[in-house]
Design an enzyme around this catalytic site. Structure first.
Site, PDB file in Angstrom:
ATOM      1  N   CYS A 262       5.689 -10.840   9.739  1.00 45.15           N
ATOM      2  CA  CYS A 262       7.095 -10.777   9.293  1.00 45.15           C
ATOM      3  C   CYS A 262       8.135 -10.990  10.404  1.00 45.15           C
ATOM      4  CB  CYS A 262       7.343  -9.479   8.545  1.00 45.15           C
ATOM      5  SG  CYS A 262       6.171  -9.238   7.200  1.00 45.15           S
TER       6      CYS A 262
ATOM      7  N   HIS B 280      14.758  -7.917   8.035  1.00 46.75           N
ATOM      8  CA  HIS B 280      13.624  -8.407   7.228  1.00 46.75           C
ATOM      9  C   HIS B 280      13.667  -7.782   5.828  1.00 46.75           C
ATOM     10  CE1 HIS B 280       9.779  -9.417   5.738  1.00 46.75           C
ATOM     11  NE2 HIS B 280       9.184  -8.282   6.055  1.00 46.75           N
TER      12      HIS B 280
ATOM     13  N   ASN C 132       9.515 -10.030  -0.678  1.00 50.45           N
ATOM     14  CA  ASN C 132       9.258 -10.123   0.764  1.00 50.45           C
ATOM     15  C   ASN C 132       8.571 -11.454   1.065  1.00 50.45           C
ATOM     16  OD1 ASN C 132       8.121  -9.912   3.319  1.00 50.45           O
ATOM     17  ND2 ASN C 132       7.314  -7.846   3.013  1.00 50.45           N
TER      18      ASN C 132
HETATM   19  N1  ACO Z   1       3.243  -0.308 -10.416  1.00 52.12           N
HETATM   20  C1  ACO Z   1       2.962   0.909 -10.877  1.00 52.12           C
HETATM   21  N2  ACO Z   1       2.349   1.863 -10.163  1.00 52.12           N
HETATM   22  C2  ACO Z   1       2.037   1.549  -8.889  1.00 52.12           C
HETATM   23  C3  ACO Z   1       2.286   0.299  -8.334  1.00 52.12           C
HETATM   24  C4  ACO Z   1       2.923  -0.654  -9.146  1.00 52.12           C
HETATM   25  N3  ACO Z   1       3.226  -1.881  -8.719  1.00 52.12           N
HETATM   26  N4  ACO Z   1       1.870   0.294  -7.053  1.00 52.12           N
HETATM   27  C5  ACO Z   1       1.340   1.509  -6.809  1.00 52.12           C
HETATM   28  N5  ACO Z   1       1.440   2.266  -7.924  1.00 52.12           N
HETATM   29  C6  ACO Z   1       0.998   3.632  -8.114  1.00 52.12           C
HETATM   30  C7  ACO Z   1      -0.146   4.001  -7.195  1.00 52.12           C
HETATM   31  O1  ACO Z   1      -1.378   3.586  -7.776  1.00 52.12           O
HETATM   32  C8  ACO Z   1      -0.023   5.496  -7.111  1.00 52.12           C
HETATM   33  O2  ACO Z   1      -0.570   6.036  -8.301  1.00 52.12           O
HETATM   34  P1  ACO Z   1      -1.417   7.421  -8.244  1.00 52.12           P
HETATM   35  O3  ACO Z   1      -0.417   8.438  -7.744  1.00 52.12           O
HETATM   36  O4  ACO Z   1      -1.815   7.610  -9.643  1.00 52.12           O
HETATM   37  O5  ACO Z   1      -2.522   7.169  -7.275  1.00 52.12           O
HETATM   38  C9  ACO Z   1       1.479   5.723  -7.207  1.00 52.12           C
HETATM   39  O6  ACO Z   1       2.052   4.532  -7.728  1.00 52.12           O
HETATM   40  C10 ACO Z   1       2.123   6.020  -5.879  1.00 52.12           C
HETATM   41  O7  ACO Z   1       1.645   5.065  -4.945  1.00 52.12           O
HETATM   42  P2  ACO Z   1       2.176   5.055  -3.487  1.00 52.12           P
HETATM   43  O8  ACO Z   1       1.548   3.914  -2.738  1.00 52.12           O
HETATM   44  O9  ACO Z   1       2.065   6.410  -2.886  1.00 52.12           O
HETATM   45  O10 ACO Z   1       3.716   4.720  -3.750  1.00 52.12           O
HETATM   46  P3  ACO Z   1       4.918   4.770  -2.771  1.00 52.12           P
HETATM   47  O11 ACO Z   1       5.940   5.660  -3.310  1.00 52.12           O
HETATM   48  O12 ACO Z   1       4.495   4.945  -1.348  1.00 52.12           O
HETATM   49  O13 ACO Z   1       5.495   3.288  -2.900  1.00 52.12           O
HETATM   50  C11 ACO Z   1       5.445   1.169  -1.757  1.00 52.12           C
HETATM   51  C12 ACO Z   1       4.670   2.173  -2.596  1.00 52.12           C
HETATM   52  C13 ACO Z   1       6.585   0.603  -2.602  1.00 52.12           C
HETATM   53  C14 ACO Z   1       4.501   0.026  -1.353  1.00 52.12           C
HETATM   54  C15 ACO Z   1       5.991   1.898  -0.504  1.00 52.12           C
HETATM   55  O14 ACO Z   1       4.986   2.603   0.165  1.00 52.12           O
HETATM   56  C16 ACO Z   1       6.621   0.932   0.434  1.00 52.12           C
HETATM   57  O15 ACO Z   1       7.658   0.380   0.148  1.00 52.12           O
HETATM   58  N6  ACO Z   1       6.040   0.716   1.621  1.00 52.12           N
HETATM   59  C17 ACO Z   1       6.503  -0.307   2.521  1.00 52.12           C
HETATM   60  C18 ACO Z   1       5.587  -1.423   2.363  1.00 52.12           C
HETATM   61  C19 ACO Z   1       6.211  -2.770   2.527  1.00 52.12           C
HETATM   62  O16 ACO Z   1       7.377  -3.004   2.373  1.00 52.12           O
HETATM   63  N7  ACO Z   1       5.343  -3.691   2.823  1.00 52.12           N
HETATM   64  C20 ACO Z   1       5.701  -5.025   2.955  1.00 52.12           C
HETATM   65  C21 ACO Z   1       4.659  -5.774   3.658  1.00 52.12           C
HETATM   66  S1  ACO Z   1       4.623  -5.495   5.320  1.00 52.12           S
HETATM   67  C22 ACO Z   1       6.119  -5.822   5.875  1.00 52.12           C
HETATM   68  O17 ACO Z   1       6.720  -6.777   5.495  1.00 52.12           O
HETATM   69  C23 ACO Z   1       6.650  -4.869   6.799  1.00 52.12           C
END
Ligand code: ACO
Length: 315
Positions: A108, A242, A272
């Site tokens: 990224c 980003h 992204n």
């Molecule tokens: N739809 C519905 N439910 C979902 C989805 C989805 N798309 N994705 C995950 N879930 C569920 C999971 O299975 C989990 O369910 P469970 O509790 O029954 O096990 C629940 O939602 C919570 O999952 P978490 O991963 O803990 O959710 P979180 O609140 O952390 O949000 C997210 C996830 C949005 C990915 C967050 O962690 C985030 O934004 N992280 C940053 C990641 C990022 O931006 N990455 C980009 C790539 S790298 C970069 O560019 C830097």
């Protein structure tokens, strides 16, 4: 160097959150509050090299330079169908470049790593005009049955032409190396001798760890570089951050105590797009006429590696 042209290109297919919920256990109600993403552009019959070429030509047109006037081309890309030649060479051949082309894979923050290489070449007297192309197709990296990753990404390309100038005020690169937080493995050609595991694994990400790294790295990078340059947040006109997740951008904004108006965003309809994200955002807001001469733009990006980077650029 000085930014003298910007360009971008997006795939025509727009995929909304509702379209994803037709085949995935997900929903607009889950995705929007956690990420700010409502839709994204996804490659169908386009080739990433064609999007990269379109973005590059559009940046060249704005710069007033011809392809043969470019001395060096840096292409930031994580995956393409070409193992060799590099994507920069493939795009360069399409648009008529006559210069050396090099690919980098810094995920990224690739645009800022490319900017650093461009400025270093310029200061060493090795290049006067540089083309940076960031062309990414994360949709081809994701496992589309994994709702925790595939909903986050979109494809696209952005490009920047740099000419002579003293407008890059500073660049700071940062690493916190590990290959367990964001990673993907591809399979290579089998051989009669290779005995290791050759299976491909789609993009893997520890979402919460990435979130923490992104906010900490970005805020620390920006504060450290501004201090090194003897500048304060009051000197900054725009933060080009980003576009990974709106909540990450909001957290950075809050920590820095800076207003919404300094943070252009396009994540809601792009998702992204890895290293292309900052360059697409830059081009879209440049073409809207948002940046004035002498505005100070702070670029900040973070991602796999784990790598992050910041650049302070005068417009
Ligand atoms: N739809 C519905 N439910 C979902 C989805 C989805 N798309 N994705 C995950 N879930 C569920 C999971 O299975 C989990 O369910 P469970 O509790 O029954 O096990 C629940 O939602 C919570 O999952 P978490 O991963 O803990 O959710 P979180 O609140 O952390 O949000 C997210 C996830 C949005 C990915 C967050 O962690 C985030 O934004 N992280 C940053 C990641 C990022 O931006 N990455 C980009 C790539 S790298 C970069 O560019 C830097």
């Amino acid at each position: 160097m000085k930014i003298i042209g910007t360009g971008s290109a997006l795939p025509k297919k727009v995929v909304t959150n509702d379209m994803l919920s037709e085949f995935l256990d997900t929903s607009d109600e889950w995705i929007v509050p956690r990420t700010g993403i409502r839709s994204r552009h996804i490659i169908t019959d386009e080739k990433i090299e064609d999007l990269g070429a379109k973005a590059a030509l559009s940046a060249l047109e704005m710069s007033g330079l011809k392809p043969e006037e470019i001395d060096y081309c840096i292409c930031s890309n994580v995956v393409s169908e070409y193992v060799t030649p590099g994507l920069g060479c493939v795009i360069g051949a399409k648009i008529g470049l006559k210069c050396p082309c090099v690919d980098i894979n810094c995920a990224c923050p690739g645009f800022i790593y490319a900017l650093d290489i461009a400025e270093t070449h310029y200061l060493a007297g090795k290049a006067k005009n540089v083309l940076i192309i960031c062309a990414e197709q994360p949709s081809r990296m994701c496992d589309w049955s994994d709702r925790s990753t595939c909903v986050l990404f979109g494809d696209g390309a952005g490009a920047v032409v740099l000419g002579p100038g003293e407008n890059i005020k500073g660049i700071k690169l940062h690493s916190q190396l590990d290959s367990n937080t964001i990673w993907e493995r591809q399979s290579l050609m089998p051989t009669p001798y290779y005995l290791g595991d050759n299976s491909a694994v789609g993009l893997q990400m520890k979402g919460r760890e990435v979130f923490k790294f992104a906010v900490t790295a970005s805020t620390t990078d920006v504060e450290d570089l501004l201090e090194e340059l003897g500048m304060t947040k009051n000197d900054v006109s725009w933060y080009i951050v980003h576009q990974a997740n709106l909540r990450i951008i909001d957290a950075i904004k809050q920590y820095m105590g800076e207003p919404d108006s300094k943070f252009p965003v396009n994540i809601s309809d792009h998702g992204n797009s890895s290293s292309a994200s900052c360059t697409i955002l830059l081009d879209e807001f440049n073409r809207k006429g948002c940046f004035k001469e002498h505005d100070v733009l702070v670029f900040s990006a973070f991602g796999a590696g784990l790598l992050s980077a910041v650049a302070v650029v005068e417009w």
